[in-house]
Design an enzyme around this catalytic site. Structure first.
Site, PDB file in Angstrom:
ATOM      1  N   LYS A 111       0.823  -1.221   0.000  1.00 26.14           N
ATOM      2  CA  LYS A 111       0.000   0.000   0.000  1.00 26.14           C
ATOM      3  C   LYS A 111       0.853   1.265   0.000  1.00 26.14           C
ATOM      4  O   LYS A 111       0.451   2.282  -0.560  1.00 26.14           O
ATOM      5  CB  LYS A 111      -0.967  -0.001   1.188  1.00 26.14           C
ATOM      6  CG  LYS A 111      -2.059  -1.052   1.026  1.00 26.14           C
ATOM      7  CD  LYS A 111      -3.317  -0.718   1.795  1.00 26.14           C
ATOM      8  CE  LYS A 111      -4.424  -1.669   1.400  1.00 26.14           C
ATOM      9  NZ  LYS A 111      -5.669  -1.472   2.097  1.00 26.14           N
ATOM     10  N   LYS A 194      -4.981  -9.596  -6.363  1.00 26.80           N
ATOM     11  CA  LYS A 194      -6.171  -9.813  -5.534  1.00 26.80           C
ATOM     12  C   LYS A 194      -7.342  -8.952  -5.991  1.00 26.80           C
ATOM     13  O   LYS A 194      -7.148  -7.789  -6.336  1.00 26.80           O
ATOM     14  CB  LYS A 194      -5.791  -9.449  -4.089  1.00 26.80           C
ATOM     15  CG  LYS A 194      -6.774  -9.875  -3.033  1.00 26.80           C
ATOM     16  CD  LYS A 194      -6.319  -9.387  -1.661  1.00 26.80           C
ATOM     17  CE  LYS A 194      -6.786  -7.974  -1.402  1.00 26.80           C
ATOM     18  NZ  LYS A 194      -7.129  -7.671  -0.008  1.00 26.80           N
ATOM     19  N   LYS A 197     -11.213  -3.615  -3.443  1.00 25.63           N
ATOM     20  CA  LYS A 197     -12.096  -2.451  -3.588  1.00 25.63           C
ATOM     21  C   LYS A 197     -11.367  -1.295  -4.245  1.00 25.63           C
ATOM     22  O   LYS A 197     -11.966  -0.466  -4.901  1.00 25.63           O
ATOM     23  CB  LYS A 197     -12.552  -1.965  -2.210  1.00 25.63           C
ATOM     24  CG  LYS A 197     -13.312  -2.966  -1.400  1.00 25.63           C
ATOM     25  CD  LYS A 197     -13.862  -2.277  -0.156  1.00 25.63           C
ATOM     26  CE  LYS A 197     -14.080  -3.254   0.967  1.00 25.63           C
ATOM     27  NZ  LYS A 197     -12.854  -3.514   1.746  1.00 25.63           N
TER      28      LYS A 197
HETATM   29  N1  AQP Z   1      -9.862 -10.918  -2.853  1.00 22.39           N
HETATM   30  C1  AQP Z   1     -10.191 -11.441  -1.680  1.00 22.39           C
HETATM   31  N2  AQP Z   1     -10.360 -12.789  -1.559  1.00 22.39           N
HETATM   32  C2  AQP Z   1     -10.708 -13.338  -0.362  1.00 22.39           C
HETATM   33  N3  AQP Z   1     -10.912 -12.605   0.762  1.00 22.39           N
HETATM   34  C3  AQP Z   1     -10.761 -11.262   0.682  1.00 22.39           C
HETATM   35  N4  AQP Z   1     -10.910 -10.280   1.580  1.00 22.39           N
HETATM   36  C4  AQP Z   1     -10.658  -9.090   0.980  1.00 22.39           C
HETATM   37  N5  AQP Z   1     -10.345  -9.272  -0.306  1.00 22.39           N
HETATM   38  C5  AQP Z   1     -10.404 -10.618  -0.535  1.00 22.39           C
HETATM   39  C6  AQP Z   1     -11.299 -10.500   2.961  1.00 22.39           C
HETATM   40  O1  AQP Z   1     -12.408  -9.660   3.241  1.00 22.39           O
HETATM   41  C7  AQP Z   1     -12.334  -9.225   4.606  1.00 22.39           C
HETATM   42  C8  AQP Z   1     -12.511  -7.747   4.648  1.00 22.39           C
HETATM   43  O2  AQP Z   1     -11.428  -7.146   3.953  1.00 22.39           O
HETATM   44  P1  AQP Z   1     -11.213  -5.591   4.016  1.00 22.39           P
HETATM   45  O3  AQP Z   1     -12.176  -4.913   3.179  1.00 22.39           O
HETATM   46  O4  AQP Z   1     -11.208  -5.097   5.393  1.00 22.39           O
HETATM   47  O5  AQP Z   1      -9.729  -5.356   3.575  1.00 22.39           O
HETATM   48  P2  AQP Z   1      -8.914  -5.744   2.339  1.00 22.39           P
HETATM   49  O6  AQP Z   1      -8.411  -7.127   2.502  1.00 22.39           O
HETATM   50  O7  AQP Z   1      -7.866  -4.700   2.246  1.00 22.39           O
HETATM   51  O8  AQP Z   1      -9.933  -5.664   1.118  1.00 22.39           O
HETATM   52  P3  AQP Z   1      -9.789  -4.871  -0.189  1.00 22.39           P
HETATM   53  O9  AQP Z   1     -10.990  -5.055  -0.983  1.00 22.39           O
HETATM   54  O10 AQP Z   1      -8.490  -5.228  -0.863  1.00 22.39           O
HETATM   55  O11 AQP Z   1      -9.779  -3.373   0.297  1.00 22.39           O
HETATM   56  P4  AQP Z   1      -8.821  -2.205  -0.103  1.00 22.39           P
HETATM   57  O12 AQP Z   1      -8.795  -2.188  -1.603  1.00 22.39           O
HETATM   58  O13 AQP Z   1      -9.462  -0.988   0.487  1.00 22.39           O
HETATM   59  O14 AQP Z   1      -7.496  -2.509   0.499  1.00 22.39           O
HETATM   60  C9  AQP Z   1     -10.998  -9.702   5.159  1.00 22.39           C
HETATM   61  O15 AQP Z   1     -11.203 -10.857   5.952  1.00 22.39           O
HETATM   62  C10 AQP Z   1     -10.208 -10.029   3.939  1.00 22.39           C
HETATM   63  O16 AQP Z   1      -9.273 -11.067   4.188  1.00 22.39           O
END
Ligand code: AQP
Length: 328
Positions: A111, A194, A197
């Site tokens: 990040k 991955k 969002k």
């Molecule tokens: N691609 C994924 N596959 C499986 N699990 C996922 N999680 C997130 N992306 C995937 C799981 O969802 C939960 C909440 O995640 P989060 O929104 O708090 O954080 P993140 O992992 O940082 O998700 P994003 O979508 O990638 O957000 P941004 O883009 O804002 O950083 C967690 O249990 C995570 O493991």
């Protein structure tokens, strides 16, 4: 009863990765655990957020959890910033976390990117706040996707450091639960990154708010390869593997069995079936989310009630932690 704590950031639309990697499992766990599900808005502000969007995303994520099947009467759903004990405990735990441990965290490296000196302290301390979230409730189990495994290991190290310092088994060691067929759902545009969002491409992810037409469109446009037939081969065929994994997770089937069934089919036939399956599973959630977000009152009531119930657990725990540390 063992206690679950897990969180999701209100940083944008909930997507299929959040659903299959986390929320779908959270729904099932309500039968066997005392569950606390947190919209982690303090984590969200570790990267820049528009204030109006942050508020509306917090409501939308709450609606997503309820629409997917989390019952706000049985489980606690609240947003993190309403319970000040999270920030207080994070500060205490900061004082037990060597910089060397944080330097190993891959999410920070990803990040922060190349401009690491410009990254904010909050982003660096993100995993310590996550440890505080979990430990504040003495959670025993933490369901997460693969991407959060390293952060959870850090929480366990912090428990060790705290318990050793005060020579007592105060915090339970939280167990990671990495469940389901799709612990790491990948982008529809690139099978090696991955689904997220914050990906700039809307077509990289299926949002829980997408309607049937959009879901079908995104799956039909998903990246493919030139191999004949479908096969599960993470090393050489990341896109085919990802789509098969999504199908298996949505259908609650074994991924190898799905791969075998579609071994002689091209991407095109497989995508048609996947699009139908995804629409059947996700459209009811999307419709319910739209219904729930049509008025703020219902969602705000859930968050208010959840915060009161969370604080009733967190505040006495924080008091005893402060006593142990000598802060009263
Ligand atoms: N691609 C994924 N596959 C499986 N699990 C996922 N999680 C997130 N992306 C995937 C799981 O969802 C939960 C909440 O995640 P989060 O929104 O708090 O954080 P993140 O992992 O940082 O998700 P994003 O979508 O990638 O957000 P941004 O883009 O804002 O950083 C967690 O249990 C995570 O493991």
């Amino acid at each position: 009863m063992n206690r679950i704590f897990s969180g999701v950031q209100p940083t944008g639309n909930l997507h299929l990765g959040n659903y299959l990697g986390a929320i779908k499992n959270w729904v099932k766990m309500q039968d066997d655990f005392d569950c606390i599900y947190c919209i982690v808005d303090l984590h969200a502000i570790t990267v820049p957020q528009d204030p109006v969007e942050l508020t509306s995303n917090t409501r939308e994520v709450t609606a997503g959890l309820v629409a997917a099947g989390i019952d706000p009467k049985r489980s606690i759903i609240f947003n993190q910033s309403r319970v000040a004990a999270h920030s207080e405990l994070a500060w205490i735990l900061n004082c037990f976390t060597p910089l060397g441990w944080l330097n190993r965290m891959t999410q920070f490296k990803e990040k922060a990117g190349k401009k690491r000196d410009n990254a904010v302290l909050g982003l660096y301390g993100y995993p310590v706040l996550m440890a505080a979230d979990i430990l504040l409730y003495h959670a025993t189990h933490v369901p997460v996707g693969e991407d959060q495994k390293q952060h959870l290991e850090l929480s366990r190290d912090i428990v060790g450091a705290f318990n050793r310092t005060y020579d007592r088994d105060y915090f339970p060691l939280p167990e990671p639960m990495i469940l389901g067929q799709a612990t790491r759902v990948m982008s529809l545009r690139d099978g090696r990154s991955k689904m997220s969002k914050s990906d700039a491409s809307e077509n990289s992810r299926i949002n829980l708010t997408d309607d049937a037409e959009t879901i079908q469109h995104k799956i039909r446009r998903a990246k493919t390869d030139s191999e004949p037939g479908m096969s599960y081969d993470p090393e050489n065929r990341p896109e085919a593997t990802n789509l098969l994994g999504i199908y298996a997770a949505l259908a609650d089937e074994n991924v190898e069995a799905v791969a075998l069934r579609y071994a002689d089919d091209g991407f095109s036939n497989f995508k048609d079936d996947l699009a139908d399956l995804a629409t059947a599973k996700l459209e009811p959630i999307s419709a319910e989310m739209h219904r729930l977000t049509s008025s703020n009152d219902f969602i705000d009531g859930i968050l208010r009630d959840g915060a009161e119930r969370a604080a009733a657990i967190a505040e006495p725990n924080l008091r005893s932690i402060k006593e142990i540390v000598g802060l009263l």
